[in-house]
Design an enzyme around this catalytic site. Structure first.
Site, mmCIF file in Angstrom:
data_model
loop_
_atom_site.group_PDB
_atom_site.id
_atom_site.type_symbol
_atom_site.label_atom_id
_atom_site.label_comp_id
_atom_site.label_asym_id
_atom_site.label_seq_id
_atom_site.Cartn_x
_atom_site.Cartn_y
_atom_site.Cartn_z
ATOM 1 N N CYS A 330 110.988 0.463 31.463
ATOM 2 C CA CYS A 330 112.122 0.995 30.205
ATOM 3 C C CYS A 330 113.480 1.526 30.941
ATOM 4 C CB CYS A 330 111.219 2.332 29.698
ATOM 5 S SG CYS A 330 109.750 2.149 28.873
ATOM 6 N N ARG A 425 112.108 -3.502 16.947
ATOM 7 C CA ARG A 425 111.326 -2.561 17.577
ATOM 8 C C ARG A 425 112.485 -1.216 18.068
ATOM 9 N NH1 ARG A 425 106.208 -3.345 20.955
ATOM 10 N NH2 ARG A 425 106.021 -1.303 22.196
HETATM 11 P P1 XMP Z 1 104.032 1.143 31.565
HETATM 12 O O1 XMP Z 1 104.649 2.183 32.259
HETATM 13 O O2 XMP Z 1 102.803 0.894 31.504
HETATM 14 O O3 XMP Z 1 104.836 1.201 30.184
HETATM 15 O O4 XMP Z 1 104.701 -0.393 32.123
HETATM 16 C C1 XMP Z 1 104.523 0.516 29.149
HETATM 17 C C2 XMP Z 1 105.222 0.920 27.782
HETATM 18 O O5 XMP Z 1 106.438 1.067 27.705
HETATM 19 C C3 XMP Z 1 107.207 0.785 26.575
HETATM 20 N N1 XMP Z 1 107.925 -0.315 26.380
HETATM 21 C C4 XMP Z 1 109.398 0.082 26.404
HETATM 22 N N2 XMP Z 1 110.224 1.042 26.595
HETATM 23 N N3 XMP Z 1 112.085 -0.263 26.747
HETATM 24 C C5 XMP Z 1 111.348 1.043 26.853
HETATM 25 O O6 XMP Z 1 112.182 1.976 26.803
HETATM 26 C C6 XMP Z 1 111.540 -1.274 26.615
HETATM 27 O O7 XMP Z 1 112.122 -2.362 26.944
HETATM 28 C C7 XMP Z 1 109.885 -1.276 26.571
HETATM 29 N N4 XMP Z 1 108.907 -2.336 26.663
HETATM 30 C C8 XMP Z 1 107.948 -1.524 26.509
HETATM 31 C C9 XMP Z 1 106.018 0.740 25.602
HETATM 32 O O8 XMP Z 1 105.754 1.743 24.798
HETATM 33 C C10 XMP Z 1 104.805 0.140 26.369
HETATM 34 O O9 XMP Z 1 103.490 0.340 26.077
#
Ligand code: XMP
Length: 508
Positions: A330, A425
């Site tokens: 993120c 999203r």
């Molecule tokens: P982890 O830390 O487990 O996080 O890899 C997965 C979660 O991150 C969120 N997610 C995003 N958040 N930009 C964001 O700010 C993105 O591109 C993105 N893609 C996923 C999502 O909640 C996921 O479960």
């Protein structure tokens, strides 16, 4: 300090997992006896509090099946045509443990030479195939002992064992406990080593091999209990995009039609997944889906405030996703300058969740089992993306770089994922070429990490360890017993192996 005193004293400082540690307590609980089940609603109970993220490099049916078999839940992502997502959900719901549901099949008119070429090109380790006609009816079985060079010019139909000589099982008879059914099938029919499963119209529905059954039976003792619905099917969730019409209004008809199909396939949870859940747009979708399908567990998010939790709960959500920007891929906090470090967000959300009577899911930023323990002191379950993206059950090809093997892992707010469909999203329109869309995620690689069984085994082992240290026999006790201390950077350094040269790899 207990949560109230600790977090209030530290507000408005934003704290995350590595900023705190949990104090140990007198315990009579052995880690192996700590019970990890949790509920996301009255209707949806999991054996382990871990959910795989609805991301296109994490959860499709293969991951969701592995998650449910281990007692957790997979949320199928929505970066695919709606029809495909419905199929993916159906694959999980129709999965019967040990049953190969899409076995490789051949047709009666294929030549043995073609079958040999297919085995060679696809590198199959087996050479026995069910033979199906054009409508999918079982017409024979091609045994490995006739798939030989010497018969290469013969059509399959000349050398197969015909349908009349095959012993099959009916789908309905094996659905309840397929392994038990297969076990007794192979004991009764000595010498038969494939159980072909057909439906009422004699269409092939699956295949069980004797070697798989033997492997599964020997593993059963150590395996975690699968998460199943009341009809013994594995549980699964699906992410829902707030589809809009060209005038910007919610496409209610499309949304209800899609959810209706998912419900027909017995989906257990719908996740309204957006980066900013405390908005009228998300609230409207939650109200719409809850109004039409009140029986389905509704997950919504993401929010990081008490007001956000209350709002989505009032709209009808059963479980709220907490997390804005903690994820490993993120960049929301850097791009938009917003977001609250995850543990503080969970604390403020937990106060509102208690009043509203909803469940909380900690989403993002989990990199080790200790983070899960800390998250579960304030939430009911966690969502993992990066921790599971390297598993062989995650979608995507394995690639080799300088002798190491990796899988792709990308944020749903990365440019490439948004182009593939997830722009909504992040509040963008993927067809909008008039302005530059700001990516809130990156594209990355994860080192391949083995199977979901192994990864979850390590994570749950760590969670149970934490519960043992806190004298918690179950997750409500973990929440009640949690006492926090703040950790300094020296304390953080002390927590990791230090002043040694590490020779083994840590797994969690
Ligand atoms: P982890 O830390 O487990 O996080 O890899 C997965 C979660 O991150 C969120 N997610 C995003 N958040 N930009 C964001 O700010 C993105 O591109 C993105 N893609 C996923 C999502 O909640 C996921 O479960």
């Amino acid at each position: 300090l207990p949560a109230d005193a600790f977090f209030r004293a530290n507000l408005p400082v934003g704290l995350t997992f590595d900023d705190v540690s949990l104090a140990t307590l007198y315990s009579e609980i052995l880690p192996k006896d700590a019970e990890t089940s949790t509920a996301l609603s009255d209707a949806l109970r999991l054996q382990i509090p871990i959910i795989s993220s609805d991301m296109d490099t994490v959860t499709e049916s293969r991951m969701a099946i592995a998650m449910a078999l281990n007692g957790g839940l997979g949320l199928i992502h929505y970066n695919m045509p709606p029809k495909e997502q419905i199929k993916e959900v159906a694959r999980v719901k129709r999965h019967i443990h040990g049953l190969i549901q899409d076995p490789i099949t051949v047709t009666p008119d294929q030549l043995i030479g073609d079958v040999l070429a297919m085995i060679e090109s696809k590198r199959f380790a087996f050479s026995t195939f069910p033979v199906l006609d054009a409508e999918g009816h079982l017409v024979g079985l091609l045994s490995g002992n006739v798939v030989k060079e010497r018969y290469k010019a013969k059509p399959v139909t000349d050398v197969m064992t015909p349908r009349a000589q095959l012993i099959t099982e009916n789908e309905a008879a094996v659905a309840k406990d397929p392994i038990k059914a297969a076990d007794s099938f192979f004991s009764t029919h000595v010498g038969v080593n494939k159980m072909l499963v057909v439906d009422g119209a004699d269409r092939l529905r699956g295949l069980v091999t004797i070697s798989d059954v033997e492997k599964i039976t020997s593993e059963t003792k150590s395996r975690r209990k699968p998460a199943r619905d009341a009809s013994f099917r594995l549980v699964v969730g699906a992410a829902l995009s707030p589809v809009r019409k060209s005038d910007g209004s919610l496409d209610r008809e499309k949304i209800l039609n899609h959810v209706g199909h998912l419900v027909d396939e017995h989906v257990d949870a719908i996740a309204v997944s957006t980066a900013h859940g405390h908005t009228a747009g998300v609230g409207d979708v939650v109200k719409l889906v809850h109004g039409a399908f009140p029986q389905v567990t509704l997950i919504a998010g993401n929010v990081t405030s008490g007001n956000g939790v209350t709002y989505l709960a009032e709209c009808g959500a059963h479980a709220i996703k907490i997390g804005q920007g903690p994820g490993s891929i993120c960049t929301t906090r850097m791009v938009a300058g917003v977001g609250i470090p995850q543990l503080t967000a969970l604390y403020v959300a937990s106060l509102a969740a208690k009043t509203a009577g909803v469940k909380l899911i900690a989403d993002g930023g989990i990199v080790k089992s200790g983070d899960i323990v800390k998250a579960l002191t304030l939430a009911d379950a966690v969502i993992c993306g990066g921790l599971l993206a390297g598993c062989r059950e995650a979608p995507g090809e394995i690639m080799e770089i300088s002798g190491k093997v990796y899988k792709q892992y990308r944020g749903m707010g990365s440019l490439s994922a948004m182009k593939a469909g997830s722009a909504a999203r992040y509040g963008h329109d993927r067809n909008d070429n008039t302005r530059k869309v700001a990516a809130e995620g990156i594209e990355a690689l994860k080192e391949v990490s083995g199977s979901v069984d192994d990864v979850l085994g390590n994570l749950i082992g760590g969670v149970q360890s934490g519960m043992g240290y806190l004298g918690a026999k179950n997750l409500p006790a973990l929440r009640a017993n949690a006492r926090y201390v703040r950790v300094t950077s020296a304390g953080r350094k002390e927590a990791e192996p230090h002043d040694v040269i590490e020779v083994s790899t840590r797994k969690n």
